[in-house]
Design an enzyme around this catalytic site. Sequence first.
Site, PDB file in Angstrom:
ATOM      1  N   LYS A  67       0.712  -1.614  -0.498  1.00 28.00           N
ATOM      2  CA  LYS A  67       0.495  -0.131   0.131  1.00 28.00           C
ATOM      3  C   LYS A  67       0.290   1.770  -0.125  1.00 28.00           C
ATOM      4  CE  LYS A  67      -2.554  -1.862   3.227  1.00 28.00           C
ATOM      5  NZ  LYS A  67      -2.342  -2.954   3.294  1.00 28.00           N
ATOM      6  N   VAL A  68       1.590   1.039   1.428  1.00 28.66           N
ATOM      7  CA  VAL A  68       2.640   2.376   0.713  1.00 28.66           C
ATOM      8  C   VAL A  68       3.328   2.272  -0.101  1.00 28.66           C
ATOM      9  CG1 VAL A  68       4.554   3.680   2.089  1.00 28.66           C
ATOM     10  CG2 VAL A  68       2.590   2.556   3.767  1.00 28.66           C
ATOM     11  N   ARG A 103      10.158  -0.023   8.300  1.00 29.14           N
ATOM     12  CA  ARG A 103      10.314  -0.558   9.780  1.00 29.14           C
ATOM     13  C   ARG A 103      12.032  -0.754  10.239  1.00 29.14           C
ATOM     14  NH1 ARG A 103       6.934   0.562  11.475  1.00 29.14           N
ATOM     15  NH2 ARG A 103       5.014  -0.187  12.435  1.00 29.14           N
ATOM     16  N   GLU A 121      13.335   2.199  19.094  1.00 30.74           N
ATOM     17  CA  GLU A 121      12.465   3.224  19.438  1.00 30.74           C
ATOM     18  C   GLU A 121      12.503   3.781  21.195  1.00 30.74           C
ATOM     19  OE1 GLU A 121       9.402   3.260  16.986  1.00 30.74           O
ATOM     20  OE2 GLU A 121      10.916   2.858  15.306  1.00 30.74           O
ATOM     21  N   HIS A 176       9.508   8.216  14.489  1.00 30.83           N
ATOM     22  CA  HIS A 176       8.734   7.770  12.988  1.00 30.83           C
ATOM     23  C   HIS A 176       7.246   8.113  13.641  1.00 30.83           C
ATOM     24  CE1 HIS A 176       7.105   3.300  13.691  1.00 30.83           C
ATOM     25  NE2 HIS A 176       6.533   3.726  12.808  1.00 30.83           N
TER      26      HIS A 176
HETATM   27  N1  LIG Z   1       6.570   4.722   9.087  1.00 36.36           N
HETATM   28  C1  LIG Z   1       5.222   4.770   9.192  1.00 36.36           C
HETATM   29  O1  LIG Z   1       4.835   5.701  10.320  1.00 36.36           O
HETATM   30  C2  LIG Z   1       4.696   4.053   9.283  1.00 36.36           C
HETATM   31  C3  LIG Z   1       3.293   4.356   8.544  1.00 36.36           C
HETATM   32  C4  LIG Z   1       2.614   3.087   8.099  1.00 36.36           C
HETATM   33  C5  LIG Z   1       3.341   1.706   8.102  1.00 36.36           C
HETATM   34  N2  LIG Z   1       4.586   1.592   7.920  1.00 36.36           N
HETATM   35  C6  LIG Z   1       5.166   0.068   7.605  1.00 36.36           C
HETATM   36  O2  LIG Z   1       5.143   0.189   5.951  1.00 36.36           O
HETATM   37  C7  LIG Z   1       5.770  -0.930   5.908  1.00 36.36           C
HETATM   38  C8  LIG Z   1       4.653  -0.668   4.585  1.00 36.36           C
HETATM   39  O3  LIG Z   1       3.383  -0.723   5.425  1.00 36.36           O
HETATM   40  P1  LIG Z   1       1.800  -1.066   4.141  1.00 36.36           P
HETATM   41  O4  LIG Z   1       1.052  -0.423   4.427  1.00 36.36           O
HETATM   42  O5  LIG Z   1       2.115  -0.486   2.603  1.00 36.36           O
HETATM   43  O6  LIG Z   1       2.030  -2.879   4.252  1.00 36.36           O
HETATM   44  P2  LIG Z   1       1.726  -3.262   2.932  1.00 36.36           P
HETATM   45  O7  LIG Z   1       0.608  -4.975   3.828  1.00 36.36           O
HETATM   46  O8  LIG Z   1       0.332  -3.065   1.923  1.00 36.36           O
HETATM   47  O9  LIG Z   1       2.738  -3.533   1.733  1.00 36.36           O
HETATM   48  C9  LIG Z   1       3.915  -4.497   2.094  1.00 36.36           C
HETATM   49  C10 LIG Z   1       4.555  -4.819   0.944  1.00 36.36           C
HETATM   50  O10 LIG Z   1       5.749  -5.738   1.204  1.00 36.36           O
HETATM   51  C11 LIG Z   1       5.946  -6.227   0.913  1.00 36.36           C
HETATM   52  N3  LIG Z   1       7.105  -7.399   1.378  1.00 36.36           N
HETATM   53  C12 LIG Z   1       6.951  -8.716   2.299  1.00 36.36           C
HETATM   54  N4  LIG Z   1       8.202  -9.114   2.264  1.00 36.36           N
HETATM   55  C13 LIG Z   1       9.201  -8.614   1.084  1.00 36.36           C
HETATM   56  C14 LIG Z   1      10.645  -8.599   0.789  1.00 36.36           C
HETATM   57  N5  LIG Z   1      10.788 -10.070   1.509  1.00 36.36           N
HETATM   58  N6  LIG Z   1      10.530  -8.239   0.115  1.00 36.36           N
HETATM   59  C15 LIG Z   1       9.954  -6.811  -0.299  1.00 36.36           C
HETATM   60  N7  LIG Z   1       8.747  -6.640  -0.722  1.00 36.36           N
HETATM   61  C16 LIG Z   1       8.271  -7.320   0.808  1.00 36.36           C
HETATM   62  C17 LIG Z   1       4.843  -7.541   0.653  1.00 36.36           C
HETATM   63  O11 LIG Z   1       4.646  -8.582  -0.314  1.00 36.36           O
HETATM   64  C18 LIG Z   1       3.843  -5.997   0.192  1.00 36.36           C
HETATM   65  O12 LIG Z   1       3.276  -5.759  -0.634  1.00 36.36           O
HETATM   66  C19 LIG Z   1       5.352  -1.459   7.096  1.00 36.36           C
HETATM   67  O13 LIG Z   1       6.380  -2.356   7.459  1.00 36.36           O
HETATM   68  C20 LIG Z   1       4.583  -0.685   7.895  1.00 36.36           C
HETATM   69  O14 LIG Z   1       4.608  -1.186   9.396  1.00 36.36           O
HETATM   70  C21 LIG Z   1       4.876   2.656   8.786  1.00 36.36           C
HETATM   71  O1  LIG Z   2       2.822   0.669  10.889  1.00 31.02           O
HETATM   72  C1  LIG Z   2       2.239   1.513  11.063  1.00 31.02           C
HETATM   73  O2  LIG Z   2       0.920   1.624  10.925  1.00 31.02           O
HETATM   74  C2  LIG Z   2       2.668   2.947  11.456  1.00 31.02           C
HETATM   75  O3  LIG Z   2       4.560   2.897  11.959  1.00 31.02           O
HETATM   76  C3  LIG Z   2       2.771   4.216  12.794  1.00 31.02           C
HETATM   77  O4  LIG Z   2       2.984   3.358  13.858  1.00 31.02           O
HETATM   78  P1  LIG Z   2       2.568   4.691  14.929  1.00 31.02           P
HETATM   79  O5  LIG Z   2       1.112   4.059  15.373  1.00 31.02           O
HETATM   80  O6  LIG Z   2       3.034   3.681  16.258  1.00 31.02           O
HETATM   81  O7  LIG Z   2       2.602   6.545  14.335  1.00 31.02           O
END
Ligand SMILES: NC(=O)c1ccc[n+]([C@@H]2O[C@H](COP(=O)([O-])OP(=O)(O)OC[C@H]3O[C@@H](n4cnc5c(N)ncnc54)[C@H](O)[C@@H]3O)[C@@H](O)[C@H]2O)c1
Ligand SMILES: O=C(O)[C@H](O)COP(=O)(O)O
Length: 635
Positions: free
Chosen positions: A242-243, A323, A352, A371
Amino acid sequence: MASSTTKPFVTPPFTTTTSSSSQPSTRSSLLSFLHNTTSTPISLKLSHSHSFSNSHSSLRSLSIKNATKTIESAETSSVSKVGGQDTNSRETKPTILVSEKLGEAGLELLRNYGDVDCSYDLPQEDLCKKIASCDALIVRSGTKVTRQVFEAAKGKLKVVGRAGVGIDNVDLQAATEFGCLVVNAPTANTVAAAEHGIALLASMARNVAQADASMKAGQWQRNKYVGVSLVGKTLAVMGFGKVGSEVARRAKGLGMQVIAHDPYAPADRARAIGVELVSFDQAISTADFISLHMPLTPTTKKVFNDETFSKVKKGVRIVNVARGGVIDEDALVRALDSGKVAQAALDVFTEEPPAKDSKLVQHERVTVTPHLGASTKEAQEGVAIEIAEAVVGALQGELAATAVNAPMVPAEVLSELAPYVVLAEKLGRLAVQLVAGGSGIKSAKVVYRSARDPDDLDTRLLRAMITKGIIEPISDSFINLVNADFTAKQKGLRISEERAVVDTSPEFPLFSIQVQLSNVDSKFGSAVSEGGDISIEGRVKYGIPHLTRVGSFSVDVSLEGNLILCRQVDRPGMIGQVGNILAEQNINISFMSVGRTIRRKNAIMAIGVDEEPNEESLKRIGEVPAIEEFVFLKL
Ligand SMILES: NC(=O)c1ccc[n+]([C@@H]2O[C@H](COP(=O)([O-])OP(=O)(O)OC[C@H]3O[C@@H](n4cnc5c(N)ncnc54)[C@H](O)[C@@H]3O)[C@@H](O)[C@H]2O)c1
Ligand SMILES: O=C(O)[C@H](O)COP(=O)(O)O
């Protein structure tokens, strides 16, 4: 029965990771089904009270609230609510512990339903103390929901809600073992995270943070902070979920060439936005910028390490809003020091908050944020509502659309399967009661007969309910959709499944379900098939589960109330004799069916009874001369 072909198959294990972006429609459609408000609701309940026997009264179980119109009109008492909370009639409110800051709209929703305790940033010890009185826990990424927490909950905790995507801070295995549902809020912060990724990318390339700090320190260093351009550069998006896909879309808008690596993403989805999916090595060796968007799993832990950095293009720039754990942070410092990596922009860290003197955080060419990816007003309100709805739904016994440790089944499939799920549990419960002694069951085989293509049938719910039906009567384990597979494995019960295509109407998802228990003796010999297994089969007729076969005898009795099975010499007057004995104890017969193999020889009588006959009545039934064996079964 019509001729059939069989095909063994393996159903996928319950998912234990967040869904990839190819799944959201499944998730949301399930949620809407579970909140179905039509006049004939059939809802699958993840219930938290027990209905089988008094000795299990403290246990929790998954049950099905099967309220088809037929049942409701025929018998109102059979739709009494098992488990879950009804907002209008509940006596005690559930306690919901919120351990990190949550948007007000979500809190409001939670307060309408339960007692909400907002205790932020609790030390682990205090969390463990508090959790014993909580029905639900809502966390973000800062709370570690460890095995210790589940142990301290002593079975009271029914659901953990992760207000966000990443569930790497929740011990999913422990949650599953304790039958605790884990739900997340996978969609509401996607855009916020993608925007933050782009913000870091651009500010890193133009040294915004460094230049800002320098100016505030009284400097004016225009030559020092010459940046690099984004246009025309290659960005490798690692994790095209998604992201990742939102970042890719935005980067394309900035004129970048975007490639992506994701072993599970469909190539056509990438192609649709002009992104080429490539191998890991190709991605890291050709990119000028690398943006990380994969979840933290055992496979992705420290996937960026010394070896990886040795393969990157010299001067690469790295953004991480996924992460911290996917990067070996010491290796990154080494790569920055050597100049292999020119810059990094990091929102997430292995620990963290990281240590104040962290070399990585302090590194001159590293931009950091604490974060903040999901921290926009909009995302936090959205996430709070998404998680509050999921948690309230789960507390009400509904299957969550965003469950990460239970099967998610599309709404339309669930709607069709609901009566078969009831049948599945009843067949499991019946089969185990036919075993002499009850314990020692090591293998069960389930045959699903259907006119439809075998690949169209998702049997995870059915299998879970058969498992529940088999295990619950012979143990004090509570079983729900979350822990059914795990519990079966732990008890050494192997459930194999087979699909048989039969020549019947494809209008219904299933023609019948057959449950066979092998290598066990039966207390009712007639239930043993020619192959030596205890074998029973059932069908759904007009929405009601029916038993249609016992061993090699055909019967037809609705699976409601209790059941008496008798094998007798096939002669007139048998129904009357047994009926009279039951009538004397004022026991109502709800259904009756006689199946025989050879006329005037052997017959099986299946009698559905509303009440449980006392020992005297059962003894008298056994003493009827023509009755050769009989068994009383609780459904
Ligand atoms: N920094 C933040 O505040 C924040 C916010 C939202 C999401 N996130 C993190 O971002 C990441 C992605 O979130 P998302 O909502 O897009 O999740 P998502 O599940 O939609 O996407 C993750 C993607 O990673 C792929 N994947 C799995 N293993 C893999 C590998 N070894 N190599 C490459 N791709 C691989 C999956 O197939 C999937 O398409 C997660 O780790 C989530 O925790 C962080
Ligand atoms: O995986 C997530 O949704 C993000 O890392 C957001 O984390 P937070 O809710 O601690 O801001």
